[in-house]
Design a protein around this motif. Structure first.
Motif, PDB file in Angstrom:
ATOM      1  N   SER A   1      -9.087  75.090   6.952  1.00 28.13           N
ATOM      2  CA  SER A   1      -8.923  74.331   8.188  1.00 28.13           C
ATOM      3  C   SER A   1      -7.885  75.059   9.030  1.00 28.13           C
ATOM      4  O   SER A   1      -7.528  76.201   8.741  1.00 28.13           O
TER       5      SER A   1
ATOM      6  N   GLU B   1      -6.235  71.165  13.908  1.00 29.75           N
ATOM      7  CA  GLU B   1      -7.142  70.119  13.448  1.00 29.75           C
ATOM      8  C   GLU B   1      -6.401  69.097  12.609  1.00 29.75           C
ATOM      9  O   GLU B   1      -6.582  67.876  12.770  1.00 29.75           O
TER      10      GLU B   1
ATOM     11  N   SER C   1      -5.934  65.114  13.374  1.00 31.67           N
ATOM     12  CA  SER C   1      -6.802  64.148  12.701  1.00 31.67           C
ATOM     13  C   SER C   1      -6.477  63.848  11.242  1.00 31.67           C
ATOM     14  O   SER C   1      -7.073  62.929  10.668  1.00 31.67           O
TER      15      SER C   1
END
Length: 212
Positions: free
Chosen positions: A196, A200, A204
């Motif tokens: 990731s 991000e 989130s």
């Protein structure tokens, strides 16, 4: 810098081989086990292993280090010395989890904030990120905007803090004050699961993101 993720052990831990394209010198990050698979990749790619790097002392991340050193007598660097008790307890933890027998290991060099590790013409920064374990470190390559974060943070989750000397408040501080400031665009290889980026996760991640 190039890299290849090689999942190892029954826990599918993301061992990574990283190397300098110009010199062919390589390092292995978190050789938790399945040393034959790691060795085969090194040989198939004609890479010269010069260093073993460990993010933290859990057996699925460091359990294969001693066996790898027997095949390639190279230095072992990391984690921070606060994880020594984990490294010395690996044989017992391997039995607990039903892993193959492993040997404990003492690194050639303990690491801390501000240190660097190098192989070929590649230099990576060391960031001490306690919380999951007290001696956890992260390896960051600024030129590639790539971090190898072990079990500090995952895609959509964070590391467990219910192990001995784990601490949730400390872990969240490591993520928010040491990793997120590296930049939203920085991608990371976690100890388990898919990659990731910090942007991000800042947005989130339900455990450490803006709405946590």
């Amino acid at each position: 810098m190039q890299y290849q993720i090689i999942p190892v052990t029954a826990f599918e831990q993301n061992c990574s081989v990283v190397w300098c394209e110009e010199t062919g010198e390589a390092a292995v990050i978190d050789p938790g086990g399945d040393v034959g698979r790691i060795t085969k990749f090194l040989n198939d790619q004609h890479l010269k292993l010069v260093k073993i790097l460990i993010t933290h002392g859990h057996v699925d991340h460091a359990g294969g280090a001693a066996a790898l050193v027997k095949l390639f007598p190279v230095p072992v660097e990391g984690p921070h010395q606060a994880d020594d008790f984990w490294l010395q307890s690996m044989p017992a933890r391997a039995r607990d989890y039903g892993f193959p027998d492993v040997e404990s290991i003492t690194p050639t060099r303990w690491l801390g904030d501000g240190d660097t590790v190098s192989f070929g013409k590649v230099t990576m920064d060391v960031i001490h990120c306690p919380g999951h374990t007290p001696g956890h470190v992260v390896f960051y390559h600024p030129e590639s905007k790539l971090a190898f974060v072990g079990d500090v943070i995952f895609a959509g989750s964070i590391g467990r803090t219910d192990f001995p000397k784990g601490d949730l408040k400390t872990l969240l501080h490591s993520i928010r004050e040491k990793l997120f400031p590296l930049g939203d665009e920085v991608q990371f290889v976690p100890g388990h699961g898919p990659m990731s980026d910090f942007g991000e996760e800042r947005e989130s991640n339900p455990y450490c993101g803006r709405y946590a």
